[in-house]
Each structure stands twice: as C-alpha cells, then as structure tokens.
Design a protein around this motif. Structure first.
Motif, short mmCIF file in Angstrom:
data_model
loop_
_atom_site.label_atom_id
_atom_site.label_comp_id
_atom_site.label_asym_id
_atom_site.label_seq_id
_atom_site.Cartn_x
_atom_site.Cartn_y
_atom_site.Cartn_z
N THR A 37 43.89 37.50 52.56
CA THR A 37 43.49 38.05 53.99
C THR A 37 44.32 39.15 54.00
O THR A 37 45.33 39.47 53.27
N THR A 38 44.00 40.04 55.02
CA THR A 38 44.80 41.11 55.00
C THR A 38 46.12 41.29 55.47
O THR A 38 46.78 42.14 54.84
N GLU A 39 46.73 40.14 55.98
CA GLU A 39 48.24 39.98 55.96
C GLU A 39 48.71 39.16 55.04
O GLU A 39 49.98 39.03 55.01
N ARG A 40 47.93 38.74 53.95
CA ARG A 40 48.55 38.01 52.82
C ARG A 40 48.95 36.74 53.41
O ARG A 40 49.83 36.04 52.50
N SER A 41 48.61 36.08 54.42
CA SER A 41 49.16 34.81 54.59
C SER A 41 48.64 33.75 53.78
O SER A 41 48.77 32.77 53.53
N LYS A 42 47.17 33.89 53.32
CA LYS A 42 46.48 33.27 52.37
C LYS A 42 46.01 33.98 51.13
O LYS A 42 45.46 35.13 51.23
N THR A 43 46.52 33.54 50.02
CA THR A 43 46.20 34.24 48.61
C THR A 43 45.62 33.45 47.55
O THR A 43 45.61 32.05 47.61
N CYS A 44 44.93 34.04 46.79
CA CYS A 44 44.56 33.47 45.41
C CYS A 44 44.32 34.63 44.28
O CYS A 44 44.03 35.58 44.44
N VAL A 45 44.75 34.10 43.28
CA VAL A 45 44.81 34.97 42.03
C VAL A 45 43.67 34.78 41.34
O VAL A 45 43.08 33.58 40.97
N VAL A 46 42.63 35.93 40.92
CA VAL A 46 41.58 35.95 40.32
C VAL A 46 41.66 36.76 39.00
O VAL A 46 42.26 37.61 39.10
N THR A 47 41.36 35.80 38.01
CA THR A 47 41.30 36.59 36.72
C THR A 47 39.76 37.08 36.28
O THR A 47 38.98 36.22 36.05
N LEU A 48 39.51 38.08 36.08
CA LEU A 48 38.15 39.08 35.99
C LEU A 48 38.09 39.25 34.47
O LEU A 48 39.08 39.87 33.78
N ARG A 49 37.27 38.58 33.70
CA ARG A 49 37.25 38.88 32.27
C ARG A 49 35.66 39.68 31.97
O ARG A 49 34.93 39.73 32.75
N SER A 50 35.71 39.87 30.70
CA SER A 50 34.61 40.86 30.36
C SER A 50 33.62 39.99 29.71
O SER A 50 32.44 40.56 29.45
N ASP A 51 33.58 38.66 29.40
CA ASP A 51 32.80 37.81 28.80
C ASP A 51 31.61 37.87 29.64
O ASP A 51 31.77 37.35 30.85
N ALA A 52 30.52 37.72 29.07
CA ALA A 52 29.10 37.69 29.89
C ALA A 52 28.85 36.04 29.75
O ALA A 52 29.15 35.61 28.74
N THR A 53 28.32 35.70 30.96
CA THR A 53 27.77 34.14 30.97
C THR A 53 26.47 34.29 31.78
O THR A 53 26.02 35.36 31.93
N PRO A 54 25.59 33.03 31.71
CA PRO A 54 24.31 33.21 32.27
C PRO A 54 24.61 33.64 33.88
O PRO A 54 23.53 34.00 34.57
N GLN A 55 25.62 33.04 34.26
CA GLN A 55 25.87 33.33 35.92
C GLN A 55 26.28 34.62 36.17
O GLN A 55 26.64 35.40 37.10
#
Length: 226
Positions: A37-55
């Motif tokens: 969220t803009t004030e960072r009260s709720k956060t989540c770490v996302v790791t983006l990878r280069s591997d292609a999947t059907p999705q």
C-alpha cells in the motif's frame, strides 16, 4: 541524525530506467520487489523470474502475501504488456493489477475500489522503512539563527491511507501553531506535514542532515532531531 534517502542512485543502480523498451523492461524487472500500500502498512515480497510458463513469466510470492494483500491470491504469473506496463496476472492472463513506472525503480498501480499500490525495488523499500523508523520521535522547529520556535513529535500511528499522526507540544510560535500540522509522511525525497485543512508544508533534507522547509526563505524554517 543519520539519514539516507531510500531512492539513492546506488541502491537503484539495477532498477529500470524510464523510457526503455519492453525487452529492456522485462529484463530489468527480474529480481525481488516489494508490493505494498502507499503508506507501506501492508507489504508483500514478490520475486519476478525470467522463466516462461503457460500462464506467463514465473513469479513467487512470500507465504503471507494473501494475508496482507488478499488480491494477491489471484496472482499466478507476470508479464510486460505494451511497452511499459508490468502486469501481475491470473493463470488465464487476466490482469490482477497493472503497474506503470512513475520514478526509476518505483511503479504505481490502481485497483478499482481499493486505491493505489506501489511496486518498488526491495532493497530501496527496506531502506525507506529504515529511514521512516529513524524519523519517529521528537523534533525541534528552528529558525535560521538557531532559535527554537516549536517542538513536535512524529509518530507511526496511521492517520489515513497515506499519513501518520503528528503532535505539537505546548508553546509553539504562532507560525507553526496557526498552521496546526496534524499528519506527516515521507514522499519522494520530501517530508510533508499536513494541516487539518489539507494544506502542506514541504521539507527537504539538506547537506547538514537536517530538514529545511521549501521553497527556501531568507529566514529559513528547519526541522532538527531533539
């Protein structure tokens, strides 16, 4: 006060640059990001990878993401759409949230009915969190001659979607007392203070590790840690 702004160039050396093409953007997005969220009260770490999947392109969400940000349970992959849209998408390729870059290494996305979310370089985000923690506490407002005219406390108590509570101490100079600041936040290199009416004072960190009100004046207004 030791203060290092979160978005220093050294931290964002590997972050994507504005104006790049889709292939460059895709390459530069691979890595760890903080979704918040803009004030960072709720956060989540996302790791983006280069591997292609059907999705789409592969990603990983930390285990507590769905608890912090419920919409993330629908995210199965990521991709680049058009030239500059970073899409977090469902297994069918539908958008969960689309981000566009607003500053080097900082992306904004909107979910209807919920508001704005931020996607930014994880190292920069953690540096910002540390910097915000350093701001909590008592401060003096002084004039250019060093005369203290007010004391105030910056807190981490949420005061709305983006801001935190600010409390003035007794016997403040009318300049500050009449402004009646109630809330504050850090935003893109500035410390913002807001009155109850929504008027804002802007402060920038100067070379002496202190905050100076902008635009600058002949008799400046400076914020110093007590």
């Amino acid at each position: 006060m030791q203060f290092v702004w979160a978005f220093a160039g050294a931290i964002l050396a590997n972050a994507p640059a504005l104006g790049q093409d889709a292939a460059q953007l895709k390459k530069s997005m691979v890595g760890q990001w903080e979704l918040s969220t803009t004030e960072r009260s709720k956060t989540c770490v996302v790791t983006l990878r280069s591997d292609a999947t059907p999705q789409g392109l592969k990603l990983e969400l930390e285990p507590d993401c769905a608890k912090s940000l419920p919409f993330t349970k629908d995210i199965a992959a990521w991709n680049i759409k058009g030239l500059d849209i970073v899409r977090l998408q469902t297994a069918r390729g539908d958008s969960v949230i689309d981000f566009t870059e607003v500053e080097s290494g900082i992306f904004e996305g909107i979910r209807s009915g919920e508001g704005v979310y931020i996607l930014q370089n994880l190292a920069a985000a953690r540096s910002l969190a540390k910097s915000m923690d350093q701001m909590i506490g008592d401060w003096s407002v002084v004039r250019g001659n060093g005369r203290a005219i007010c004391s105030l406390t910056l807190t981490n108590n949420e005061a709305g979607p983006d801001n935190f509570q600010l409390f003035l101490k007794p016997r403040c100079d009318p300049l500050v007392a009449n402004f009646k600041p109630k809330e504050w936040r850090l935003e893109r290199g500035e410390l913002l203070m807001f009155s109850a009416s929504g008027e804002a004072w802007h402060f920038e960190a100067d070379d002496n590790a202190q905050w100076r009100r902008m635009p600058d004046m002949a008799d400046p207004l400076i914020l110093l840690r007590q």
